[in-house]
Scaffold this active site. Structure first.
Site, PDB file in Angstrom:
ATOM      1  CB  SER A  62       2.987   1.617   5.888  1.00 35.48           C
ATOM      2  OG  SER A  62       2.235   1.555   6.622  1.00 35.48           O
ATOM      3  CG  ASP A  92       0.241  -3.488   2.664  1.00 33.69           C
ATOM      4  OD1 ASP A  92       0.426  -3.728   1.246  1.00 33.69           O
ATOM      5  OD2 ASP A  92       0.042  -2.644   3.808  1.00 33.69           O
ATOM      6  CG  HIS A 143      -0.387  -0.057   2.633  1.00 33.47           C
ATOM      7  ND1 HIS A 143      -0.084  -0.806   3.386  1.00 33.47           N
ATOM      8  CD2 HIS A 143       0.044   1.180   3.748  1.00 33.47           C
ATOM      9  CE1 HIS A 143       0.816  -0.247   4.106  1.00 33.47           C
ATOM     10  NE2 HIS A 143       0.366   1.093   4.296  1.00 33.47           N
TER      11      HIS A 143
END
Length: 529
Positions: free
Chosen positions: A370, A286, A256
């Site tokens: 992230s 992910d 993402h």
């Protein structure tokens, strides 16, 4: 007054003639002011007579040429008085004003010879009938000696304090060998001390911190002023350099973070930048892999064994929260849980369609973290930070993809650009989302069976088609494991120990009856399981 003093007073009043007694030098008397201050002249004229103890002057009787007796000092006493006065004056500061000499008082038809001075200084006290002054007190030397004594004591105390101060400073120096600079103040010398504070955390960071980078996602845009197409920074995250080979380096980050990018750029802890090429992505876990030049790479991270992670052990999160302004930020917590499964929406349609296996931590993970590293106390990467629960009433619940899940996936992405997974070749719907009436009338599920994954569509020629699966079949078990919904089916199908070509036993309900079939797994497509 005793008889001798009365005689002296009477003789002082009578006129004398002929040879006068020998005049002697005038004496001075000083008293010391406060320590370290200026000396002050003692002036007998300003003193109260009742406060001054009177002491008789040493004298001897004599006879004038006319046969009259008078009182005066002997020659030896006068010389002694003069000598003491001289040395007292020489020992004193030269700028002092001398005490006033004793004055002569007028008598009956004549003058009275002055009273010889003493070390205490002469007086100017007039008696009745113009008599001479009272004999001065004899405490000047005592005061001088007492003042000198006090000064000596004061000097000793000051010296002792100075020596004590230097001794304390030397001791302080010995106990602080890391002093880097000194400054002097009114109270002494102060030191700025550098303390070498090395901990397990700092040692872990030395191994891995420079391997964590910022990842910038540039997407196409349009200039408002010119209408030209531009590439603007749309988002940013973090990444970890995990491999360096043949002039190239590889970075793992989240899918993402790079999704929708026209251009990707990596920023190192040194501030240097490098353009990044997207090698491959895996939306289910992910993860994504980037390729960059190794020109500015100084550290490569080492992966640890996430299966050995224990709840309660130290966990360190490294990344770029809120963008490159806070790049390389470090937060520390513990491992709060292992083998957690968190439902996620992989395609952004608002429906959770995957369960991610994660490590839970209370180390602060914020937007921009992230793709960054979750590190153990040995400086090994045990997870890739991916998500957090960010509701108002929740604090300190963040998640990282375990390293043992990450490594096989990024190996495949690096080699093939994609992850090859086994597939059934179907689309699914969770039974618990189907109304109970339809469960009974359409699916004809027996009582107590309100779970499973219903087959909505079967791809022609797929593994499911070849195994005989049809629309409205409800799968309740695969490979001996219970299937409660589509997420658990994917967990079973995409497990690391399941390979393309494997045979898997599937149990399902059709028209209310439980059936069993064997499926030979094929490679997954982008939309089907």
């Amino acid at each position: 007054m005793d008889e001798k003093n009365k005689d002296l007073e009477t003789q002082a009043k009578e006129p004398t003639s002929g040879a006068s007694p020998e005049k002697l030098p005038e004496s001075q008397s000083y008293t010391r002011s406060e320590p370290n201050g200026d000396a002050a002249v003692h002036n007998p004229e300003t003193a109260s007579t009742k406060d001054i103890p009177v002491e008789a002057v040493h004298s001897a009787e004599g006879v004038t040429p006319e046969g009259e007796p008078f009182a005066t000092a002997t020659k030896e006493e006068a010389e002694a008085s003069s000598t003491h006065a001289f040395f007292d004056e020489a020992a004193s500061e030269p700028a002092r004003e001398p005490a006033r000499p004793a004055t002569q008082a007028s008598g009956n038809n004549g003058t009275v010879p002055p009273v010889p001075p003493t070390r205490a200084g002469g007086g100017n006290l007039s008696g009745n009938n113009g008599g001479g002054g009272e004999p001065p007190k004899k405490d000047g030397k005592k005061k001088t000696i007492w003042g000198a004594f006090l000064a000596g004591i004061l000097g000793v105390l000051i010296g002792a304090l100075i020596v004590l101060g230097f001794s304390w400073g030397a001791l302080h120096d010995d106990n602080n060998n890391d002093a880097t600079s000194t400054t002097t103040s009114n109270t002494g010398t102060t030191k700025k001390v550098t303390v070498e504070n090395t901990t397990g955390t700092t040692q872990a960071l030395e191994k891995v911190q420079d391997a964590v980078v910022s990842v910038l996602n540039y997407q196409a845009g349009t200039s408002i002023s010119t209408g030209d197409t531009t590439e603007d920074e749309a988002s940013s995250g973090s990444g970890v350099v995990y491999k360096k080979n043949n002039g190239k380096a590889y970075v793992v980050t989240n899918n993402h973070v790079v999704e929708g990018a026209n251009k990707l750029e990596v920023t190192f802890s040194s501030g240097k930048k490098a353009e990044a090429k997207l090698v491959g992505t895996d939306k289910w876990n992910d993860l994504a892999v980037l390729e960059i030049s190794d020109k500015y790479v100084t550290k490569v991270a080492e992966f640890g064994n996430s299966d050995a992670v224990k709840v309660g052990e130290i966990a360190i999160a490294i990344g770029s929260p809120l963008g490159t302004e806070f790049a390389g930020s470090v937060t520390q917590g513990i491992v709060s849980g292992v083998n957690r499964t968190v439902p996620v929406d992989t395609n952004g349609d608002g429906t959770e369609d995957w369960e991610a296996e994660v490590i839970q931590t209370d180390a602060a993970i914020n937007p921009g973290n992230s793709g960054g590293a979750l590190v153990n106390i040995e400086g090994q990467v045990i997870g890739i930070n991916s998500m957090k629960i960010s509701t108002e009433n929740v604090e300190g619940i963040g998640f990282a993809i375990p390293s043992n899940t990450v490594v096989p996936i990024i190996d495949q992405l690096e080699k093939n650009g994609e992850v090859e997974r086994p597939s059934l070749g179907v689309t699914l719907r969770d039974v618990d989302t189907i109304p109970e009436v339809q469960q009974q009338q359409v699916l004809k599920l027996p009582s107590g069976v309100d779970y499973g994954a219903m087959v909505q569509q079967v791809v022609a020629g797929s593994a499911a088609d070849k195994a005989g699966l049809k629309e409205y079949d409800v799968i309740v078990e695969m490979n001996g494991k219970k299937v409660t919904n589509s997420m658990t089916l994917r967990q079973i199908l995409y497990a690391n120990d399941v390979k393309i070509g494997d045979k898997m036993e599937v149990k399902y309900y059709r028209e209310g009856k439980k059936e069993t079939t064997t499926v030979t797994l094929t490679a997954a497509s982008s939309t089907n399981q």
